[in-house]
Structures are given as C-alpha cells and as structure tokens.
Design a protein around this motif. Sequence first.
Motif, PDB file in Angstrom:
ATOM      1  N   ARG A 106       3.976 -11.419   4.276  1.00 14.76           N
ATOM      2  CA  ARG A 106       2.755 -10.651   4.012  1.00 14.76           C
ATOM      3  C   ARG A 106       3.016  -9.166   4.239  1.00 14.76           C
ATOM      4  O   ARG A 106       3.452  -8.758   5.314  1.00 14.76           O
ATOM      5  CB  ARG A 106       1.613 -11.110   4.913  1.00 14.76           C
ATOM      6  CG  ARG A 106       0.289 -10.398   4.605  1.00 14.76           C
ATOM      7  CD  ARG A 106      -0.808 -10.806   5.580  1.00 14.76           C
ATOM      8  NE  ARG A 106      -2.072 -10.175   5.227  1.00 14.76           N
ATOM      9  CZ  ARG A 106      -2.456  -8.957   5.628  1.00 14.76           C
ATOM     10  NH1 ARG A 106      -1.640  -8.238   6.410  1.00 14.76           N
ATOM     11  NH2 ARG A 106      -3.625  -8.464   5.261  1.00 14.76           N
ATOM     12  N   GLN A 107       2.750  -8.359   3.208  1.00 17.51           N
ATOM     13  CA  GLN A 107       2.906  -6.914   3.312  1.00 17.51           C
ATOM     14  C   GLN A 107       1.599  -6.230   3.705  1.00 17.51           C
ATOM     15  O   GLN A 107       1.615  -5.178   4.329  1.00 17.51           O
ATOM     16  CB  GLN A 107       3.402  -6.342   1.981  1.00 17.51           C
ATOM     17  CG  GLN A 107       4.697  -6.965   1.486  1.00 17.51           C
ATOM     18  CD  GLN A 107       5.863  -6.727   2.400  1.00 17.51           C
ATOM     19  OE1 GLN A 107       6.079  -5.613   2.874  1.00 17.51           O
ATOM     20  NE2 GLN A 107       6.633  -7.774   2.676  1.00 17.51           N
ATOM     21  N   GLY A 108       0.472  -6.819   3.304  1.00 14.38           N
ATOM     22  CA  GLY A 108      -0.823  -6.239   3.632  1.00 14.38           C
ATOM     23  C   GLY A 108      -1.590  -5.823   2.391  1.00 14.38           C
ATOM     24  O   GLY A 108      -1.291  -6.251   1.273  1.00 14.38           O
ATOM     25  N   VAL A 109      -2.604  -4.986   2.594  1.00 15.23           N
ATOM     26  CA  VAL A 109      -3.466  -4.502   1.510  1.00 15.23           C
ATOM     27  C   VAL A 109      -3.219  -3.006   1.337  1.00 15.23           C
ATOM     28  O   VAL A 109      -3.636  -2.197   2.178  1.00 15.23           O
ATOM     29  CB  VAL A 109      -4.954  -4.760   1.821  1.00 15.23           C
ATOM     30  CG1 VAL A 109      -5.837  -4.275   0.669  1.00 15.23           C
ATOM     31  CG2 VAL A 109      -5.203  -6.239   2.101  1.00 15.23           C
ATOM     32  N   PRO A 110      -2.515  -2.593   0.296  1.00 13.39           N
ATOM     33  CA  PRO A 110      -2.216  -1.169   0.120  1.00 13.39           C
ATOM     34  C   PRO A 110      -3.480  -0.325  -0.080  1.00 13.39           C
ATOM     35  O   PRO A 110      -4.421  -0.748  -0.746  1.00 13.39           O
ATOM     36  CB  PRO A 110      -1.348  -1.133  -1.146  1.00 13.39           C
ATOM     37  CG  PRO A 110      -0.841  -2.537  -1.304  1.00 13.39           C
ATOM     38  CD  PRO A 110      -1.920  -3.415  -0.770  1.00 13.39           C
ATOM     39  N   GLU A 111      -3.457   0.856   0.508  1.00 16.53           N
ATOM     40  CA  GLU A 111      -4.487   1.851   0.247  1.00 16.53           C
ATOM     41  C   GLU A 111      -4.000   2.730  -0.899  1.00 16.53           C
ATOM     42  O   GLU A 111      -2.920   3.319  -0.814  1.00 16.53           O
ATOM     43  CB  GLU A 111      -4.752   2.696   1.490  1.00 16.53           C
ATOM     44  CG  GLU A 111      -5.292   1.899   2.671  1.00 16.53           C
ATOM     45  CD  GLU A 111      -5.549   2.779   3.877  1.00 16.53           C
ATOM     46  OE1 GLU A 111      -5.320   4.007   3.788  1.00 16.53           O
ATOM     47  OE2 GLU A 111      -5.969   2.236   4.913  1.00 16.53           O
ATOM     48  N   VAL A 112      -4.797   2.819  -1.969  1.00 20.21           N
ATOM     49  CA  VAL A 112      -4.347   3.467  -3.204  1.00 20.21           C
ATOM     50  C   VAL A 112      -5.330   4.544  -3.632  1.00 20.21           C
ATOM     51  O   VAL A 112      -6.551   4.339  -3.596  1.00 20.21           O
ATOM     52  CB  VAL A 112      -4.193   2.428  -4.340  1.00 20.21           C
ATOM     53  CG1 VAL A 112      -3.717   3.098  -5.622  1.00 20.21           C
ATOM     54  CG2 VAL A 112      -3.237   1.316  -3.925  1.00 20.21           C
ATOM     55  N   ARG A 113      -4.798   5.682  -4.051  1.00 19.92           N
ATOM     56  CA  ARG A 113      -5.649   6.712  -4.664  1.00 19.92           C
ATOM     57  C   ARG A 113      -4.844   7.451  -5.725  1.00 19.92           C
ATOM     58  O   ARG A 113      -3.641   7.668  -5.582  1.00 19.92           O
ATOM     59  CB  ARG A 113      -6.196   7.684  -3.630  1.00 19.92           C
ATOM     60  CG  ARG A 113      -5.141   8.448  -2.834  1.00 19.92           C
ATOM     61  CD  ARG A 113      -5.794   9.283  -1.740  1.00 19.92           C
ATOM     62  NE  ARG A 113      -4.822   9.932  -0.884  1.00 19.92           N
ATOM     63  CZ  ARG A 113      -4.339  11.158  -1.076  1.00 19.92           C
ATOM     64  NH1 ARG A 113      -4.753  11.886  -2.129  1.00 19.92           N
ATOM     65  NH2 ARG A 113      -3.458  11.692  -0.240  1.00 19.92           N
ATOM     66  N   THR A 247     -12.060  -4.632  -1.416  1.00 21.70           N
ATOM     67  CA  THR A 247     -11.891  -3.692  -2.523  1.00 21.70           C
ATOM     68  C   THR A 247     -10.422  -3.490  -2.890  1.00 21.70           C
ATOM     69  O   THR A 247     -10.107  -2.675  -3.751  1.00 21.70           O
ATOM     70  CB  THR A 247     -12.499  -2.320  -2.168  1.00 21.70           C
ATOM     71  OG1 THR A 247     -11.869  -1.835  -0.972  1.00 21.70           O
ATOM     72  CG2 THR A 247     -13.999  -2.450  -1.922  1.00 21.70           C
ATOM     73  N   GLY A 248      -9.516  -4.228  -2.239  1.00 22.35           N
ATOM     74  CA  GLY A 248      -8.093  -4.048  -2.509  1.00 22.35           C
ATOM     75  C   GLY A 248      -7.420  -5.345  -2.899  1.00 22.35           C
ATOM     76  O   GLY A 248      -8.055  -6.336  -3.252  1.00 22.35           O
ATOM     77  N   VAL A 249      -6.096  -5.313  -2.844  1.00 19.09           N
ATOM     78  CA  VAL A 249      -5.276  -6.466  -3.211  1.00 19.09           C
ATOM     79  C   VAL A 249      -4.317  -6.762  -2.062  1.00 19.09           C
ATOM     80  O   VAL A 249      -3.540  -5.896  -1.649  1.00 19.09           O
ATOM     81  CB  VAL A 249      -4.476  -6.186  -4.504  1.00 19.09           C
ATOM     82  CG1 VAL A 249      -3.543  -7.347  -4.803  1.00 19.09           C
ATOM     83  CG2 VAL A 249      -5.417  -5.952  -5.681  1.00 19.09           C
TER      84      VAL A 249
END
Length: 261
Positions: A106-113, A247-249
Amino acid sequence: MNISIYRVLSEAGEGGKLVAVFPDANGDLQVRAAEAGAPLSVFVQSASLSEVALRVFTPSKEKGSSDSAAIAALAHLRINLLDVAEVQMGGETLPAQLCGGEWLLRQGVPEVREVELDLSPIGLDARKVWISSLGRPNLVVEVSNLAALDAFSPDAEAISAVNRSTDTTGLVLLTAGGPGRADLSFRAFGPLKGFLEDAASSNMLACAVGVLGASGQLPTDTNLLRAAQRMPGQPARLSVQFGEVGTGVEVWVGGAATPLT
C-alpha cells in the motif's frame, strides 16, 4: 552464505532490481550485505503468518526501507504467510497483499493538484503539469507517446532547479500504453533524492496513478494496471491496484519476484 538472490520487478526477465534475501538478521549485517554482491540486501528479523520485520542494506549503508526488498522477502517467505501481511522496515509499517501471485504494498492516497509551469528548461513542452505527493511531492508530466518518453534526455542540474523552484523532490514522465500490453509507461527522476533516474519506483508510480485518477483517466472496468518503467537499459514491470477513497485514489504497487539462486 545462506542467501537467495531475486530479480524483482523485471521486464521479461531483464532489468528490474537484484535483491539478496537473508533468512536471519544475525551478525554484522553491513558486512554480510557487502559480501552478497547485490545492490540491495534484505534481512528477515522476524516473521509470523501476518507480520514481517525487515532490515535493508546497500553494500555500503543501511537503506531503511525499500519496496523492492520487501517484495523479494515476501516472495521468499510466501509459503509461511497469509495473503495479507504487514511489513515493518525503516520505522515504517506497510500493509501488503498477494494479488495474482504478486505482492503489492500500500502506497496510500496521493494528494494531487494541477500547476502552471514552464518546463522548457528541462526540454519539455507540456500542456499539463501536476504535483502529486505521498509524503514526497513529485512533478508529474504526461508526454505525447512512448517515443517521446524514451527520447527524453535528463539533465540533473536542470531537473534539480525545477524541483527546487516548485518545492518538489522528483520528476515523473508518463504516457499511455507501452510494450507487452502495458497500460502505461513512465520514467522517474530524482537528482535531489540522490539518483538521476530510478529503475523501479513504486512511490513515484503511485504519484502518477494519483494524477490519472484526478484527471479522470483511470479505467472504469478494472482496478488493475500494468506499468512499464523505461529507464534505458534497465526496464521494469510493475503492477498497480487502485480504488476510490473519498476524493482521492488509494494506490497499491508491487510486482513479481523471481528467484535466481
């Protein structure tokens, strides 16, 4: 020496990373790692049905954590593990799962902008650029095709300057498709992290997948992807599992580990 060598995340038996797996963590681990002759050595401190504790070394120093090393150790311990486990290494605890015969972490849920940025100093004419972070923010850029991806020539100083100006630590280039029916292809650069280009980077691939999720480019008929990492002369193949979380992946990354000895 009681040692097993694995080729991890390789593309058709080539490239990827070589990892030496030791079934114990006794004695001088740095000396044992240096004598192993592999770029990475992983020592199994303890293992139960659902928990594994590891220490990871290069020939010259303790590395802390490495997804490639963890995948090799999990593959080596497979018959003694459940299909889900927790991996402890470098002060981190990472959930792992067996999927289609491959271990994924598991890498996690990236924060993207999305950001506006002139990338001409590093030789890119990009219309869209993102910052994607899983604790270490990376610039993520989509290029037009595989030929453009493979043709990119990295300049360490130029990439470092762009990373510093954007408070990021790495650069990921990606494009759709790839060799061997890959769903996407990518390259990962990190001169500020101590390497020009990485051959197999789970964290940076996860950041790229987060961008695909944020931009509506992930498939809706599957939650699995095959990714080709295209470092020249050292190709790698990684597997991705993803799912929507809030709200993420949420992204899991891993792949195959083949014993050589």
